[in-house]
Write a protein that holds these residues in place. Structure first.
Motif, PDB file in Angstrom:
ATOM      1  N   VAL A 117      -7.174 -34.796  -8.826  1.00 12.27           N
ATOM      2  CA  VAL A 117      -6.117 -34.339  -7.927  1.00 12.27           C
ATOM      3  C   VAL A 117      -6.335 -32.865  -7.590  1.00 12.27           C
ATOM      4  CG1 VAL A 117      -4.420 -36.015  -8.784  1.00 12.27           C
ATOM      5  CG2 VAL A 117      -4.571 -33.767  -9.849  1.00 12.27           C
ATOM      6  N   GLU A 118      -5.686 -32.426  -6.524  1.00 12.51           N
ATOM      7  CA  GLU A 118      -5.843 -31.035  -6.089  1.00 12.51           C
ATOM      8  C   GLU A 118      -5.260 -30.042  -7.079  1.00 12.51           C
ATOM      9  OE1 GLU A 118      -3.936 -31.069  -2.263  1.00 12.51           O
ATOM     10  OE2 GLU A 118      -5.783 -31.637  -1.246  1.00 12.51           O
ATOM     11  N   ASP A 119      -4.123 -30.367  -7.677  1.00 15.58           N
ATOM     12  CA  ASP A 119      -3.422 -29.441  -8.567  1.00 15.58           C
ATOM     13  C   ASP A 119      -3.172 -30.135  -9.908  1.00 15.58           C
ATOM     14  OD1 ASP A 119      -1.656 -27.717  -9.874  1.00 15.58           O
ATOM     15  OD2 ASP A 119      -0.571 -27.222  -8.045  1.00 15.58           O
ATOM     16  N   LEU A 120      -4.094 -29.954 -10.839  1.00 13.87           N
ATOM     17  CA  LEU A 120      -4.005 -30.629 -12.134  1.00 13.87           C
ATOM     18  C   LEU A 120      -2.728 -30.274 -12.886  1.00 13.87           C
ATOM     19  CD1 LEU A 120      -7.709 -30.126 -13.270  1.00 13.87           C
ATOM     20  CD2 LEU A 120      -6.641 -32.322 -12.760  1.00 13.87           C
ATOM     21  N   GLN A 121      -2.407 -28.997 -12.962  1.00 10.47           N
ATOM     22  CA  GLN A 121      -1.236 -28.573 -13.742  1.00 10.47           C
ATOM     23  C   GLN A 121       0.054 -29.144 -13.161  1.00 10.47           C
ATOM     24  OE1 GLN A 121      -1.169 -26.982 -16.723  1.00 10.47           O
ATOM     25  NE2 GLN A 121       1.001 -27.483 -16.667  1.00 10.47           N
ATOM     26  N   ARG A 122       0.194 -29.081 -11.869  1.00  6.54           N
ATOM     27  CA  ARG A 122       1.412 -29.603 -11.237  1.00  6.54           C
ATOM     28  C   ARG A 122       1.520 -31.117 -11.431  1.00  6.54           C
ATOM     29  NH1 ARG A 122       2.917 -30.345  -5.509  1.00  6.54           N
ATOM     30  NH2 ARG A 122       5.162 -30.602  -5.542  1.00  6.54           N
ATOM     31  N   ALA A 123       0.394 -31.816 -11.339  1.00  6.95           N
ATOM     32  CA  ALA A 123       0.400 -33.262 -11.558  1.00  6.95           C
ATOM     33  C   ALA A 123       0.843 -33.590 -12.978  1.00  6.95           C
ATOM     34  CB  ALA A 123      -0.985 -33.849 -11.282  1.00  6.95           C
ATOM     35  N   VAL A 124       0.356 -32.848 -13.960  1.00  5.57           N
ATOM     36  CA  VAL A 124       0.770 -33.067 -15.344  1.00  5.57           C
ATOM     37  C   VAL A 124       2.270 -32.847 -15.486  1.00  5.57           C
ATOM     38  CG1 VAL A 124       0.611 -32.173 -17.708  1.00  5.57           C
ATOM     39  CG2 VAL A 124      -1.463 -32.545 -16.380  1.00  5.57           C
ATOM     40  N   GLU A 125       2.779 -31.793 -14.881  1.00  5.45           N
ATOM     41  CA  GLU A 125       4.212 -31.495 -14.963  1.00  5.45           C
ATOM     42  C   GLU A 125       5.048 -32.607 -14.359  1.00  5.45           C
ATOM     43  OE1 GLU A 125       4.429 -27.669 -13.071  1.00  5.45           O
ATOM     44  OE2 GLU A 125       3.418 -26.672 -14.761  1.00  5.45           O
ATOM     45  N   VAL A 126       4.672 -33.074 -13.167  1.00  7.03           N
ATOM     46  CA  VAL A 126       5.422 -34.139 -12.482  1.00  7.03           C
ATOM     47  C   VAL A 126       5.375 -35.432 -13.285  1.00  7.03           C
ATOM     48  CG1 VAL A 126       5.372 -35.664 -10.453  1.00  7.03           C
ATOM     49  CG2 VAL A 126       5.199 -33.185 -10.160  1.00  7.03           C
ATOM     50  N   LEU A 127       4.199 -35.811 -13.720  1.00  9.30           N
ATOM     51  CA  LEU A 127       4.060 -37.070 -14.455  1.00  9.30           C
ATOM     52  C   LEU A 127       4.784 -37.020 -15.795  1.00  9.30           C
ATOM     53  CD1 LEU A 127       0.326 -37.816 -13.613  1.00  9.30           C
ATOM     54  CD2 LEU A 127       2.346 -38.972 -12.671  1.00  9.30           C
ATOM     55  N   SER A 128       4.602 -35.938 -16.534  1.00 10.06           N
ATOM     56  CA  SER A 128       5.253 -35.810 -17.840  1.00 10.06           C
ATOM     57  C   SER A 128       6.775 -35.811 -17.708  1.00 10.06           C
ATOM     58  CB  SER A 128       4.778 -34.537 -18.543  1.00 10.06           C
ATOM     59  OG  SER A 128       3.400 -34.607 -18.817  1.00 10.06           O
ATOM     60  N   ALA A 129       7.274 -35.130 -16.693  1.00  6.28           N
ATOM     61  CA  ALA A 129       8.724 -35.080 -16.474  1.00  6.28           C
ATOM     62  C   ALA A 129       9.305 -36.454 -16.157  1.00  6.28           C
ATOM     63  CB  ALA A 129       9.042 -34.097 -15.342  1.00  6.28           C
ATOM     64  N   ASN A 130       8.453 -37.364 -15.715  1.00  5.51           N
ATOM     65  CA  ASN A 130       8.896 -38.710 -15.367  1.00  5.51           C
ATOM     66  C   ASN A 130       8.464 -39.751 -16.393  1.00  5.51           C
ATOM     67  OD1 ASN A 130      10.240 -38.775 -12.524  1.00  5.51           O
ATOM     68  ND2 ASN A 130       8.613 -37.246 -12.405  1.00  5.51           N
ATOM     69  N   GLY A 131       8.137 -39.301 -17.598  1.00  3.16           N
ATOM     70  CA  GLY A 131       7.844 -40.214 -18.691  1.00  3.16           C
ATOM     71  C   GLY A 131       6.461 -40.839 -18.690  1.00  3.16           C
ATOM     72  N   VAL A 132       5.554 -40.323 -17.857  1.00  2.88           N
ATOM     73  CA  VAL A 132       4.191 -40.847 -17.808  1.00  2.88           C
ATOM     74  C   VAL A 132       3.352 -40.080 -18.825  1.00  2.88           C
ATOM     75  CG1 VAL A 132       2.146 -41.183 -16.355  1.00  2.88           C
ATOM     76  CG2 VAL A 132       4.441 -41.477 -15.377  1.00  2.88           C
ATOM     77  N   THR A 133       2.606 -40.799 -19.639  1.00  4.80           N
ATOM     78  CA  THR A 133       1.765 -40.160 -20.651  1.00  4.80           C
ATOM     79  C   THR A 133       0.441 -39.726 -20.042  1.00  4.80           C
ATOM     80  OG1 THR A 133       2.739 -41.511 -22.401  1.00  4.80           O
ATOM     81  CG2 THR A 133       0.608 -40.487 -22.875  1.00  4.80           C
ATOM     82  N   VAL A 134       0.149 -38.437 -20.188  1.00  7.70           N
ATOM     83  CA  VAL A 134      -1.135 -37.892 -19.775  1.00  7.70           C
ATOM     84  C   VAL A 134      -1.905 -37.631 -21.064  1.00  7.70           C
ATOM     85  CG1 VAL A 134      -2.332 -36.040 -18.554  1.00  7.70           C
ATOM     86  CG2 VAL A 134      -0.117 -36.850 -17.715  1.00  7.70           C
ATOM     87  N   GLN A 135      -3.022 -38.317 -21.213  1.00  5.96           N
ATOM     88  CA  GLN A 135      -3.794 -38.223 -22.447  1.00  5.96           C
ATOM     89  C   GLN A 135      -4.650 -36.969 -22.471  1.00  5.96           C
ATOM     90  OE1 GLN A 135      -3.463 -39.796 -25.077  1.00  5.96           O
ATOM     91  NE2 GLN A 135      -2.700 -41.812 -24.621  1.00  5.96           N
ATOM     92  N   ASP A 136      -4.933 -36.497 -23.680  1.00  8.49           N
ATOM     93  CA  ASP A 136      -5.813 -35.346 -23.796  1.00  8.49           C
ATOM     94  C   ASP A 136      -7.247 -35.792 -24.038  1.00  8.49           C
ATOM     95  OD1 ASP A 136      -6.096 -35.950 -26.489  1.00  8.49           O
ATOM     96  OD2 ASP A 136      -4.974 -34.215 -27.194  1.00  8.49           O
ATOM     97  N   TYR A 137      -8.128 -34.853 -23.993  1.00 12.67           N
ATOM     98  CA  TYR A 137      -9.564 -35.084 -24.113  1.00 12.67           C
ATOM     99  C   TYR A 137      -9.912 -35.885 -25.364  1.00 12.67           C
ATOM    100  CZ  TYR A 137     -14.431 -33.932 -25.028  1.00 12.67           C
ATOM    101  OH  TYR A 137     -15.754 -34.013 -25.323  1.00 12.67           O
ATOM    102  N   ASN A 138      -9.357 -35.511 -26.501  1.00 12.41           N
ATOM    103  CA  ASN A 138      -9.727 -36.146 -27.763  1.00 12.41           C
ATOM    104  C   ASN A 138      -9.368 -37.625 -27.802  1.00 12.41           C
ATOM    105  OD1 ASN A 138     -10.835 -33.791 -28.912  1.00 12.41           O
ATOM    106  ND2 ASN A 138      -8.788 -33.059 -29.381  1.00 12.41           N
ATOM    107  N   ILE A 139      -8.218 -37.997 -27.271  1.00 15.70           N
ATOM    108  CA  ILE A 139      -7.801 -39.393 -27.251  1.00 15.70           C
ATOM    109  C   ILE A 139      -8.734 -40.207 -26.357  1.00 15.70           C
ATOM    110  CG2 ILE A 139      -5.970 -40.996 -26.583  1.00 15.70           C
ATOM    111  CD1 ILE A 139      -5.356 -39.404 -29.143  1.00 15.70           C
ATOM    112  N   VAL A 140      -9.024 -39.708 -25.175  1.00 16.48           N
ATOM    113  CA  VAL A 140      -9.853 -40.430 -24.213  1.00 16.48           C
ATOM    114  C   VAL A 140     -11.245 -40.705 -24.790  1.00 16.48           C
ATOM    115  CG1 VAL A 140     -10.983 -40.301 -21.954  1.00 16.48           C
ATOM    116  CG2 VAL A 140      -8.596 -39.602 -22.215  1.00 16.48           C
ATOM    117  N   HIS A 141     -11.797 -39.732 -25.462  1.00 17.42           N
ATOM    118  CA  HIS A 141     -13.151 -39.885 -25.971  1.00 17.42           C
ATOM    119  C   HIS A 141     -13.224 -40.728 -27.240  1.00 17.42           C
ATOM    120  CE1 HIS A 141     -14.892 -37.505 -22.823  1.00 17.42           C
ATOM    121  NE2 HIS A 141     -13.867 -36.699 -22.950  1.00 17.42           N
TER     122      HIS A 141
END
Length: 143
Positions: A117-141
């Motif tokens: 996405v164009e704005d990673l930080q803003r996307a994380v904020e929007v998704l997290s505020a709406n209950g969507v889990t954004v995984q971190d690097y360690n979990i994905v790998h």
């Protein structure tokens, strides 16, 4: 919070994709997710691997044109409409998606969608505020 993605520019000719896969295998890399977009002359292979910094260097040393990009790894319910709900949130917030690809673990209830996405930080904020889990690097790998 971001996930490192490796992108490799490949000529669209027989054996190039196999050469990348063999090189990664021979050096002990595990491919967690991949996507390829192509034209008649070339393709862009996008990979999530267990050690992106080392994979980048191995590929570069082998003569491949390679880059690193940060993407988001978002958990999406593995059911009809799961992806649509997440995409609606981003659209309503004016966040443009450049591309995405996904995979589903056999033991998980959620798919993992990788988003550029164009704005990673803003996307994380929007998704997290709406209950969507954004995984971190360690979990994905680890998946």
């Amino acid at each position: 919070m971001w996930v490192k993605q490796i992108s490799i520019f490949l000529e669209n000719k027989s054996g190039r994709l196999a050469a990348v896969a063999r090189l990664l295998a021979d050096n002990g890399f595990n491919i967690r997710a991949l996507s390829i977009a192509d034209t008649s002359d070339f393709g862009i292979l996008r990979l999530i691997v267990n050690d992106p910094a080392r994979a980048y260097q191995v590929l570069k040393d082998a003569g491949f044109t390679v880059s690193e990009t940060e993407v988001l790894a978002v958990e999406v319910p593995d059911r009809p409409g799961g992806l649509a709900g997440v995409l609606d949130l981003l659209h309503e917030s004016g966040i443009n998606i450049e591309y995405l690809y996904a995979f589903v673990s056999k033991s998980a209830e959620n798919a993992l969608v990788l988003l550029k996405v164009e704005d990673l930080q803003r996307a994380v904020e929007v998704l997290s505020a709406n209950g969507v889990t954004v995984q971190d690097y360690n979990i994905v790998h680890q998946i």
